[in-house]
Design a protein around this motif. Structure first.
Motif, PDB file in Angstrom:
ATOM      1  N   VAL A  29      16.984  33.427   5.744  1.00 54.35           N
ATOM      2  CA  VAL A  29      17.926  34.169   6.596  1.00 54.35           C
ATOM      3  C   VAL A  29      17.603  33.835   8.049  1.00 54.35           C
ATOM      4  CG1 VAL A  29      18.874  36.411   7.236  1.00 54.35           C
ATOM      5  CG2 VAL A  29      18.010  36.049   4.909  1.00 54.35           C
ATOM      6  N   SER A  30      18.545  33.226   8.738  1.00 52.72           N
ATOM      7  CA  SER A  30      18.364  32.942  10.158  1.00 52.72           C
ATOM      8  C   SER A  30      18.742  34.177  10.971  1.00 52.72           C
ATOM      9  CB  SER A  30      19.197  31.721  10.563  1.00 52.72           C
ATOM     10  OG  SER A  30      20.582  32.027  10.497  1.00 52.72           O
ATOM     11  N   SER A  31      18.819  34.027  12.284  1.00 53.51           N
ATOM     12  CA  SER A  31      19.065  35.163  13.172  1.00 53.51           C
ATOM     13  C   SER A  31      20.382  35.860  12.857  1.00 53.51           C
ATOM     14  CB  SER A  31      19.069  34.666  14.621  1.00 53.51           C
ATOM     15  OG  SER A  31      19.301  35.717  15.512  1.00 53.51           O
ATOM     16  N   LEU A  32      20.372  37.189  12.862  1.00 51.76           N
ATOM     17  CA  LEU A  32      21.560  37.979  12.560  1.00 51.76           C
ATOM     18  C   LEU A  32      22.233  38.452  13.847  1.00 51.76           C
ATOM     19  CD1 LEU A  32      20.301  40.209   9.592  1.00 51.76           C
ATOM     20  CD2 LEU A  32      21.568  38.046   9.490  1.00 51.76           C
TER      21      LEU A  32
ATOM     22  N   LYS B  52      23.455  33.138  13.269  1.00 53.27           N
ATOM     23  CA  LYS B  52      23.215  32.070  14.238  1.00 53.27           C
ATOM     24  C   LYS B  52      22.077  31.188  13.755  1.00 53.27           C
ATOM     25  CE  LYS B  52      20.683  32.752  17.862  1.00 53.27           C
ATOM     26  NZ  LYS B  52      20.108  33.214  19.138  1.00 53.27           N
ATOM     27  N   GLY B  53      22.307  29.879  13.735  1.00 52.33           N
ATOM     28  CA  GLY B  53      21.222  28.954  13.463  1.00 52.33           C
ATOM     29  C   GLY B  53      21.016  28.567  12.015  1.00 52.33           C
ATOM     30  N   LYS B  54      21.861  29.081  11.094  1.00 55.51           N
ATOM     31  CA  LYS B  54      21.614  28.744   9.685  1.00 55.51           C
ATOM     32  C   LYS B  54      21.842  27.259   9.419  1.00 55.51           C
ATOM     33  CE  LYS B  54      26.178  30.177   7.810  1.00 55.51           C
ATOM     34  NZ  LYS B  54      26.831  30.563   9.080  1.00 55.51           N
ATOM     35  N   GLY B  55      22.833  26.663  10.092  1.00 58.89           N
ATOM     36  CA  GLY B  55      23.068  25.226   9.914  1.00 58.89           C
ATOM     37  C   GLY B  55      21.916  24.399  10.451  1.00 58.89           C
TER      38      GLY B  55
ATOM     39  N   GLN C 208      15.952  27.095  19.037  1.00 57.12           N
ATOM     40  CA  GLN C 208      15.746  26.301  17.826  1.00 57.12           C
ATOM     41  C   GLN C 208      14.348  26.470  17.253  1.00 57.12           C
ATOM     42  OE1 GLN C 208      17.996  24.957  16.178  1.00 57.12           O
ATOM     43  NE2 GLN C 208      19.689  24.407  17.541  1.00 57.12           N
ATOM     44  N   ARG C 209      13.460  27.062  18.006  1.00 57.67           N
ATOM     45  CA  ARG C 209      12.085  27.212  17.511  1.00 57.67           C
ATOM     46  C   ARG C 209      12.017  28.151  16.310  1.00 57.67           C
ATOM     47  NH1 ARG C 209       7.992  25.282  20.485  1.00 57.67           N
ATOM     48  NH2 ARG C 209       6.558  26.967  19.940  1.00 57.67           N
TER      49      ARG C 209
END
Length: 587
Positions: free
Chosen positions: A212-215, A96-99, A293-294
């Motif tokens: 690495v964003s949230s897994l 989640k959030g990598k883009g 988004q933080r």
């Protein structure tokens, strides 16, 4: 009984769809001096060349086979893996959030006067969105130029030993590398497609920095059915000596990332919360809404600062004083990255970041569209928090006549019941389900054609989603449940009347206020009831449906002072909605 309704729908749609409903031949087209649409149509033939996801499933037991295949395609296109070292890549994965993290990072570095490349997926409206130069999608002319350059080289190098062409995503990845090299970008931000270890973007040998964003749980048939297995896949992008950063993760997947980093000699750091960068009274303003988004912004600050450091940008504008703080993370297993004072360019970059289809609000007169491509349990939870807060901040109609509508679709192996259950607290008056097809005819936009999904399968999934929603509403109950009505059904176009008619209802439970439409356009028209000035009003009266749910709902929507619509569950659905609500995106 549902099958009978679907057969009736399929027959009615066959005439409306014309040739658009046919599968495109896998035989590669003749290579002409072609325009953008010719390029897209030819690109779409690679969707059926062998599904990319099926290739991943077959090859995942041997990552070298996957990457060797990619290396072979790259070499046939005229590039060596070593050539990619010149791109100064920032490689980012996550669930989640990598883009969003990539978008923040690209915008920050562009603010330093650097020429940026950005490769992401999926696209929302046009394929060329996936390959960006200085934040702008590749022009149609440049897309066509590079598409045919790469396509010809791969086609001309086919022989008995190498008779295949790369699948859709692999081709676009190779094409992006050609674009970035020939357009002489200073850096390329590359978002992983699926996973990490076996993803075709992982052909990159020496990125400058990784993130690495949230897994969470997603693509379980490919990546595994636990967060730990997925973390192992994501950690596959780590490289020896290349610094990597991760946002805070649950303890066990974080340990997996730590072990993956140690195995290959990658220094891994945990990003502090964005609060740590907001010294004193300064609050960092983000261009993307939502508290979730933080963490993406904090990751982007670390990625951009590390890139600037490692590439020798030593100006005082760039490297700021490190703020005092703990050197070890609270989780202890991974050291905490240093906190620093963001430069003016970083602050401005975070504020100016745009990323369509993520926590996006479109106020169109009395209809307000809340658009977010969330499609995992964790991202849906974040979406619900954002939607409830955003709707709460809007002015309430004086007469209190507000109608809330959910427009939803989900694809792949996702647990739809789990996603829909999380949406119940939003107290929707109506739930609308439709496939990711913009129009009934799938030939309307080559950019959004998907030949790996049939209309019948997509509609079957929508009916299943409707049943799930009805069951969840019955189990939950609550003061927001509207008065009992017959269930909304599967709506289809009548070729004779050009109006929406209902497939004969069969074994449908009562107390449902949900509807299924055959395409996004019909769903939007019913929701808006001619009150959105950006949507064309159909020739037939939008409220003229013979079914009680459609008819009574149309009356409520026509008379409501405010209509709030949450569009979520699929980035492909979001793309189709944006295409219709903002035609400029297709220009």
């Amino acid at each position: 009984m549902v099958a009978r309704g679907l057969r009736a729908l399929r027959g009615a749609l066959r005439g409306a769809a014309g040739s658009g409903g046919r599968r495109l031949s896998t035989r590669p087209a003749r290579v002409p001096a072609a325009d953008y649409q010719d390029a897209i149509r030819t690109l779409n033939t690679l969707q059926t060349n062998a599904s990319y996801l099926e290739q991943v499933k077959r090859e995942r037991g041997d990552p070298r086979a996957q990457l060797e295949a990619m290396r072979g395609f790259l070499e046939r296109s005229g590039l060596q893996v070593e050539d990619l070292d010149r791109l100064n890549i920032i490689h980012v994965t996550g669930t989640k959030g990598k883009g969003s993290a990539c978008a923040f990072t690209e915008r920050i570095l562009r603010g330093y006067g650097l020429r940026t490349g950005f490769y992401s997926s999926p696209h929302l409206v046009q394929v060329r969105e996936r390959i960006r130069i200085n934040g702008q999608p590749l022009s149609k002319e440049l897309f066509s130029k590079y598409f045919w350059l790469v396509y010809r080289r791969l086609w001309d190098t086919k022989d008995e030993a190498q008779a295949n062409m790369p699948a859709y995503f692999r081709f676009l990845t190779i094409m992006a590398f050609h674009v970035f090299l020939q357009e002489k970008v200073d850096l390329a931000v590359v978002e992983v497609g699926i996973g990490g270890a076996f993803d075709c973007t992982n052909i990159v040998r020496t990125p400058v920095v990784c993130g690495v964003s949230s897994l969470g749980i997603d693509h379980t048939s490919i990546l595994g059915d636990t967060v730990e297995k997925i973390a192992w896949q994501k950690g596959g992008i780590f490289k020896p000596g290349v610094p990597a950063f991760t946002v805070p993760q649950p303890e066990q997947p974080l340990e997996v990332l730590r072990d993956r980093a140690r195995e290959c000699g990658c220094p891994l750091y945990l990003c502090p919360d964005l609060d740590a960068f907001e010294a004193g009274t300064r609050v960092l303003e983000l261009g993307l809404a939502g508290s979730h988004q933080r963490s993406n912004a904090a990751l982007a600050l670390q990625l951009s600062r590390t890139w600037l450091q490692r590439r020798g940008y030593e100006g005082t504008d760039v490297l700021q004083d490190v703020l005092p703080g703990a050197e070890l993370s609270a989780q202890r297993s991974v050291p905490l990255a240093p906190t620093f004072c963001p430069s003016d360019a970083m602050i401005q970059g975070l504020r100016d970041t745009e990323w369509l289809g993520r926590t996006q609000v479109l106020p169109h007169g009395p209809v307000t569209w809340y658009i977010d491509g969330a499609h995992t349990t964790s991202s849906i939870q974040a979406c619900v928090r954002w939607f409830r807060q955003a709707a709460l901040n809007e002015d309430k109609p004086q007469d209190g006549s507000e109608v809330r509508v959910l427009l939803f679709n989900a694809t792949g192996d996702r647990d739809t019941a789990a996603l829909l259950k999380l949406l119940l607290p939003c107290h929707f008056d109506y739930a609308v389900f439709c496939p990711n097809f913009t129009e009934v005819s799938m030939a309307t936009s080559a950019d959004q054609q998907n030949f790996n999904v049939t209309l019948e399968n997509a509609l079957t999934r929508c009916v299943e989603n409707q049943k799930t929603w009805t069951r969840l509403m019955e189990e939950k109950g609550g003061p927001w449940l509207p008065a009992p009505l017959e269930v909304g059904g599967l709506l289809q176009p009548d070729p004779l009347r050009e109006a929406l008619l209902l497939v004969p209802p069969a074994e449908r439970p009562l107390n449902s206020t949900s509807l299924v439409f055959p395409c996004i356009s019909h769903a939007l028209q019913w929701i808006a009831q001619g009150r959105d000035p950006h949507l064309p009003i159909p020739a037939s009266k939008v409220g003229a449906h013979p079914h009680p749910v459609a008819t009574s709902g149309a009356v409520l929507l026509q008379e409501a002072a405010t209509i709030r619509v949450l569009v979520t569950g699929s980035l492909h659905l979001v793309g189709g909605v944006l295409k219709l609500l903002d035609p400029m995106l297709s220009q």
